[in-house]
Design an enzyme around this catalytic site. Sequence first.
Site, PDB file in Angstrom:
ATOM      1  N   PHE A   1      -3.161   0.008 -13.658  1.00  0.00           N
ATOM      2  CA  PHE A   1      -1.822   0.579 -13.479  1.00  0.00           C
ATOM      3  C   PHE A   1      -0.968  -0.463 -12.768  1.00  0.00           C
ATOM      4  O   PHE A   1      -1.248  -0.843 -11.637  1.00  0.00           O
ATOM      5  CB  PHE A   1      -1.825   1.885 -12.657  1.00  0.00           C
ATOM      6  CG  PHE A   1      -0.424   2.429 -12.526  1.00  0.00           C
ATOM      7  CD1 PHE A   1       0.129   3.216 -13.527  1.00  0.00           C
ATOM      8  CD2 PHE A   1       0.369   2.096 -11.433  1.00  0.00           C
ATOM      9  CE1 PHE A   1       1.445   3.672 -13.441  1.00  0.00           C
ATOM     10  CE2 PHE A   1       1.683   2.544 -11.341  1.00  0.00           C
ATOM     11  CZ  PHE A   1       2.221   3.341 -12.343  1.00  0.00           C
TER      12      PHE A   1
ATOM     13  N   ASP B   1      -2.390  -7.800  -7.839  1.00  0.00           N
ATOM     14  CA  ASP B   1      -1.419  -6.728  -7.631  1.00  0.00           C
ATOM     15  C   ASP B   1      -1.902  -5.886  -6.456  1.00  0.00           C
ATOM     16  O   ASP B   1      -2.792  -5.043  -6.598  1.00  0.00           O
ATOM     17  CB  ASP B   1      -1.282  -5.878  -8.894  1.00  0.00           C
ATOM     18  CG  ASP B   1      -0.290  -4.717  -8.711  1.00  0.00           C
ATOM     19  OD1 ASP B   1       0.122  -4.448  -7.565  1.00  0.00           O
ATOM     20  OD2 ASP B   1       0.063  -4.073  -9.721  1.00  0.00           O
TER      21      ASP B   1
ATOM     22  N   LYS C   1       5.558  -1.074  -2.317  1.00  0.00           N
ATOM     23  CA  LYS C   1       5.242   0.143  -1.560  1.00  0.00           C
ATOM     24  C   LYS C   1       5.381  -0.001  -0.028  1.00  0.00           C
ATOM     25  O   LYS C   1       6.492   0.034   0.464  1.00  0.00           O
ATOM     26  CB  LYS C   1       3.870   0.676  -1.971  1.00  0.00           C
ATOM     27  CG  LYS C   1       3.874   1.114  -3.447  1.00  0.00           C
ATOM     28  CD  LYS C   1       2.795   2.089  -3.826  1.00  0.00           C
ATOM     29  CE  LYS C   1       3.073   2.683  -5.186  1.00  0.00           C
ATOM     30  NZ  LYS C   1       2.166   2.276  -6.259  1.00  0.00           N
TER      31      LYS C   1
HETATM   32  C1  LIG Z   1       2.743   1.870  -7.636  1.00  0.00           C
HETATM   33  C2  LIG Z   1       2.179   0.667  -8.265  1.00  0.00           C
HETATM   34  C3  LIG Z   1       2.979  -0.179  -9.081  1.00  0.00           C
HETATM   35  C4  LIG Z   1       4.398   0.158  -9.450  1.00  0.00           C
HETATM   36  O1  LIG Z   1       5.239   0.270  -8.367  1.00  0.00           O
HETATM   37  P1  LIG Z   1       6.660   1.025  -8.547  1.00  0.00           P
HETATM   38  O2  LIG Z   1       7.355   0.788  -7.241  1.00  0.00           O
HETATM   39  O3  LIG Z   1       6.335   2.471  -8.786  1.00  0.00           O
HETATM   40  O4  LIG Z   1       7.341   0.406  -9.700  1.00  0.00           O
HETATM   41  C5  LIG Z   1       2.394  -1.327  -9.578  1.00  0.00           C
HETATM   42  N1  LIG Z   1       1.113  -1.640  -9.314  1.00  0.00           N
HETATM   43  C6  LIG Z   1       0.313  -0.845  -8.554  1.00  0.00           C
HETATM   44  C7  LIG Z   1      -1.085  -1.269  -8.289  1.00  0.00           C
HETATM   45  C8  LIG Z   1       0.819   0.342  -8.021  1.00  0.00           C
HETATM   46  O5  LIG Z   1       0.017   1.133  -7.309  1.00  0.00           O
END
Ligand SMILES: *Cc1c(COP(=O)(O)O)cnc(C)c1O
Length: 414
Positions: A145, A233, A262
């Site tokens: 994700f 990520d 985040k």
């Molecule tokens: C939440 C998340 C994203 C996307 O972040 P948004 O601010 O919702 O666009 C990308 N990668 C990971 C691992 C995430 O948990």
Amino acid sequence: MKYVNLSSKELIAIEDQYGAHNYHPLPVVLDRGEGAFVWDVEGKKYFDFLSAYSAVNQGHSHPRIINKLVEQAKKLTLTSRAFYNSELGKYEKFLSELFGFDKVLPMNTGAEAVETAIKIARKWGYEKKGIPAGEAKIVVCSGNFHGRTTTIISFSNDDDARKNFNPYTSGFITVEYNDVESLRTAIEKDKETICGFLVEPIQGEAGVYVPDEGYLTACFEICKANNVLFIADEIQTGIARTGKMLAVDHENLKPDMLILGKAVSGGAYPVSAVLTDNEVMNVIKPGQHGSTYGGNPLACAVATEALQVVIDEELAEKAENLGKIFRAEIEKMIPEFSFLKSVRGKGLLNAVLINDTPESSTAWDLCVELMKNGLLAKPTHGNIIRFAPPLVISESDLKEAIEVLKRTFMKFKK
Ligand SMILES: *Cc1c(COP(=O)(O)O)cnc(C)c1O
């Protein structure tokens, strides 16, 4: 219609009528938050065990972060990057030194930062690695994700995220997560044209899937041997969530590119970033990438304070210790309750697997019961419940929350 003192029921009805149905929220309407707790519009108090998908690691409305937000908002919020601003450089220096990279590229949301990393990796591939025009490829993992843009969902294997949003962006190769040989085979086959390997150190949305120890290091070595950028990520796993500042710190690994989002701002403002060294970052020249809000002074001031809070309050150590307590207590409950299968996670990023199919409503029903008993958590992939409270939660509050879980499980058993 007067928008005062509407009940939860009324507020849910308005959202239902006027908002797109792109989420399936639990039926609770939150109005206020403080530390590890939130309150609904009727004044009922809840433990927040989602933390806005780990964006609120520093706790709701952290006074230091909110003070900084207000102070900077009164001074200057947005200039665009057409001009310099007095916060950006200081923030970039702080972030670069904190995570050990030469440079930062500031963005706003997580998905934008992932897009940024993809663009940088491709450009590096053509201009530094010498990949023939149009052939750059990025390796990603099954179950990933990384966000919701058209390019990112192109390499998702979640049907809900992907279906009918085509045509898709090409140039991605999927390998099995937590399978070193799968990566090795893919990279060795296309080593001349692969520019990057994009990976979550723990797959959060997939259900807190923790890879085997040494997996990331083995992947990193394969990348090194083939001149492929290792791109971590850490949008969900970073900022102390898993018991270290970054999840890659558990293996003492320094990725070639680091993606943050985040909790960088502690939930006060959308802030994301890509960090990398000069050799890679310098492929981006003026006019080639940007964002109106990226690197705005309000974001920079808030993020600096939010990260300083993580350091000052030793939230990584807290997450490490409290996570051990949480998993140990859940382990004790598993033999008692047949609907609990197992618990997994690192630090305060944990998940309980429910002994039922992904199509069953057991996990959802359990979350509704937990909500009634004052604890908010959300199922992911049907039969997995993620438990990720703000890292500022006290040990006694955590133990009380565990009692809420136990009480709810007892009732659920009948
Ligand atoms: C939440 C998340 C994203 C996307 O972040 P948004 O601010 O919702 O666009 C990308 N990668 C990971 C691992 C995430 O948990």
